[in-house]
Design an enzyme around this catalytic site. Structure first.
Site, short mmCIF file in Angstrom:
data_model
loop_
_atom_site.label_atom_id
_atom_site.label_comp_id
_atom_site.label_asym_id
_atom_site.label_seq_id
_atom_site.Cartn_x
_atom_site.Cartn_y
_atom_site.Cartn_z
N LEU A 232 0.86 -1.19 0.00
CA LEU A 232 0.00 0.00 0.00
C LEU A 232 0.90 1.23 0.00
CD1 LEU A 232 -2.87 -0.98 2.48
CD2 LEU A 232 -2.57 -1.59 0.07
N ASP A 233 1.08 1.81 -1.17
CA ASP A 233 2.03 2.91 -1.35
C ASP A 233 1.51 4.20 -0.72
OD1 ASP A 233 4.32 4.26 -2.75
OD2 ASP A 233 2.65 5.27 -3.76
N ALA A 234 2.38 4.86 0.06
CA ALA A 234 2.09 6.18 0.64
C ALA A 234 0.76 6.21 1.37
CB ALA A 234 2.13 7.25 -0.45
N VAL A 235 0.38 5.11 1.98
CA VAL A 235 -0.97 4.97 2.53
C VAL A 235 -1.19 5.87 3.76
CG1 VAL A 235 -0.45 3.03 4.07
CG2 VAL A 235 -2.74 3.25 3.07
#
Length: 574
Positions: A232-235
């Site tokens: 989960l990128d930059a979540v």
């Protein structure tokens, strides 16, 4: 009584969307994931990993071959060089994109034609655990959704976060120096859109539940294509509220719980990993109560370990390790010391003093590194990350500069990583000991490009076949260490870990297998001077036979002393 999937989902949705009919929304999400309201829950606290697991992080096109799609070349490289080395492959965003080397996604459901096809991605997923990015915080301005935002039609009209320059944005935490709000001309006038990262990456509006439904559909599509690990990128930035820091908000944590709940009910073996490049205590919150991330990136490890090796002093690394809680059953750490991004400095907040950070910055700049900045809430620019290839970051020391211990120092760093609690992940350019790529920085104008170069497959194979090349020496030794690691129950990602106190030049910890039948004392000389270890200080059990797994040497005199050469490591096992 055990709650049903639907009732658990409704309870989480009520936190995020208190004004909505959350039962109806839950039904929509279950339909999107093709789940029944009373679907059976996966076994709680189940480990989805073992001591044999090792991950590779790579771009789809890092390894190239003329007249062949890079994803096909990557599969050939994996099968030829890494089949017995790695079990999981994280292919960084392989979708059509407009900037940021893939993280400004234009279409989540397509594979970048220049890289290959979904069939090529699935072929890798057939033989390795496939990890993919869910670039969930933002999307490219060149996407269809954003074009629809401009035209004020769906889908997309209300999919992006809008802001007002008059809003109280003074507390907003950001990793960049670019403007937070950018004006956009739409068919009904000028609007300001929220851009945490860049003008080309507009933040998605999860306050609109339609966006959540869209992403659940995307997740199900990825699962059906063989993705089993979701990054989960930059979540951390997912939910925005003016007047707050807009990072780590409760709604963000609830949304992660919702996604995990749906993912693991669909595919019980799937894993959710949160990418939160923030100070250590903030990072740990993404485990939740064992109901958010299955794994979190150990973001403090890279800067602390590099600082340790260039200063020859492990005080801060040891203090940090002692403070790290054991991961709960069913969760673990993802350990890495290099990635496609730079070496983050925010994860050292509260761990290194400002003058120590500056010394690290000065040292790595002297080794050819660059510094990226972020803008703080009070308008100051602060160092955010160091952009440098790990091979060059470890070419010398803070006091002595470049020296002849680079290879040993580099291998020592990875030996530490391989032994720590958690799953080890190798960025491909570290596994291959690639140096700084200044030409690529010049070509792209981006500092992160220094560690995002490309290899031609034939050139790479020739270098790895040359025993005199440092790349071959690193590759061969890391493969050997990985082979040793995967045979040790005490190196299970959730095996017990205790920090040893052996002074400031020796970094050590004890691992014990979950059934307590194996102990490994991992001791690393992190200095450029030889160091002695009194075996009586380690308290090896005298009735056991002890061997250094790395050298194969037996330990006959438990009251004796072993001498470690500069950057030498031992794994003493019974």
């Amino acid at each position: 009584m055990t709650q049903t999937l639907e009732s658990r989902l409704v309870a989480m949705l009520d936190v995020v969307y208190p004004a909505l009919d959350c039962e109806f929304l839950a039904d929509q999400l279950l339909a999107a994931m093709d789940l029944q309201p009373d679907a059976e829950a996966p076994s709680p606290q189940q480990h989805r990993w073992s001591e044999s697991d090792v991950a590779l992080i790579t771009y789809a096109d890092t390894v190239q071959c003329p007249h062949e799609k890079p994803l096909v070349t990557l599969k050939r490289f994996l099968d030829g060089c890494l089949r017995e080395v790695v079990t999981a492959v994280h292919i960084l965003p392989f979708f059509p994109y407009s900037s940021d080397d893939g993280f400004a996604v234009m279409d989540y459901l397509a594979v970048n034609e220049s890289h290959g096809s979904w069939e090529d991605v699935e072929a890798i997923g057939h033989d390795y655990k496939l990890m993919a990015d869910l670039v969930i915080n933002h999307m490219s301005v060149r996407s269809r959704w954003f074009e629809n935002f401009r035209k004020r039609v769906g889908p997309g009209k209300d999919y992006f976060v809008e802001g007002n320059p008059k809003d109280d944005l003074s507390q907003v935490v950001r990793p960049r120096t670019s403007p937070l709000l950018n004006p956009v001309q739409t068919d009904d006038g000028e609007r300001y859109v929220w851009c945490t990262f860049s003008e080309d990456q507009v933040d998605l509006n999860f306050a609109n539940p339609e966006v959540l439904i869209e992403f659940v559909n995307i997740i199900r599509y990825y699962l059906e294509r063989g993705v089993v690990i979701f990054r989960l990128d930059a979540v951390a930035f997912l939910w925005k509220e003016p007047g707050t820091p807009c990072i780590h908000l409760q709604q963000t944590h609830e949304l992660i719980k919702i996604l995990r709940l749906l993912i693991e009910h669909h595919s019980p073996d799937a894993v959710v990993i949160t990418e939160t490049n923030v100070p250590n205590r903030e990072n740990l919150t993404y485990f939740g109560n064992g109901n958010e991330a299955h794994a979190i990136y150990n973001f403090s490890l890279p800067p602390l370990l590099i600082n340790t090796l260039v200063t020859g002093n492990c005080r801060h690394l040891k203090t940090w390790l002692m403070s790290m809680p054991p991961a709960q059953l069913g969760t673990t750490y993802l350990n890495f010391i290099a990635s496609h991004d730079g070496i983050g400095l925010r994860p050292t907040d509260g761990l290194l003093e400002e003058e120590e950070k500056q010394r690290l910055i000065n040292t790595l700049e002297s080794f050819g590194g660059r510094v990226s900045y972020r803008r703080t809430a009070d308008g100051r620019d602060q160092p955010y990350e160091l952009n440098i290839a790990l091979w060059d970051a470890l070419k010398g020391t803070a006091e002595g500069g470049a020296d002849h211990w680079q290879l040993q120092r580099f291998l020592c760093a990875h030996t530490v990583m391989l032994a720590l609690e958690g799953i080890p992940a190798f960025y491909i350019h570290s596994l291959l000991a690639t140096g700084n790529d200044y030409e690529r920085v010049e070509h792209t104008g981006r500092l992160r490009s220094i560690n995002r170069g490309h290899w031609q497959l034939d050139e790479l194979e020739a270098i790895l076949a040359d025993p005199l090349s440092h790349q071959a020496q690193v590759y061969q030794e890391l493969c050997r260490l990985i082979d040793i690691r995967r045979a040790q129950p005490a190196f299970h990602p959730n095996a017990t870990q205790f920090t040893l106190h052996l002074g400031l030049q020796l970094f050590g910890f004890w691992r014990q297998s979950q059934r307590r039948e194996q102990s490994i004392f991992c001791i690393h000389n992190i200095s450029a001077d030889a160091q002695q270890v009194a075996l009586s200080d380690i308290n090896l059990i005298s009735t056991d036979q002890w061997t250094d797994l790395i050298s194969g040497q037996s330990i006959d005199d438990l009251g004796g002393v072993i001498t470690l050469k500069p950057y030498e490591c031992v794994w003493l096992s019974n």
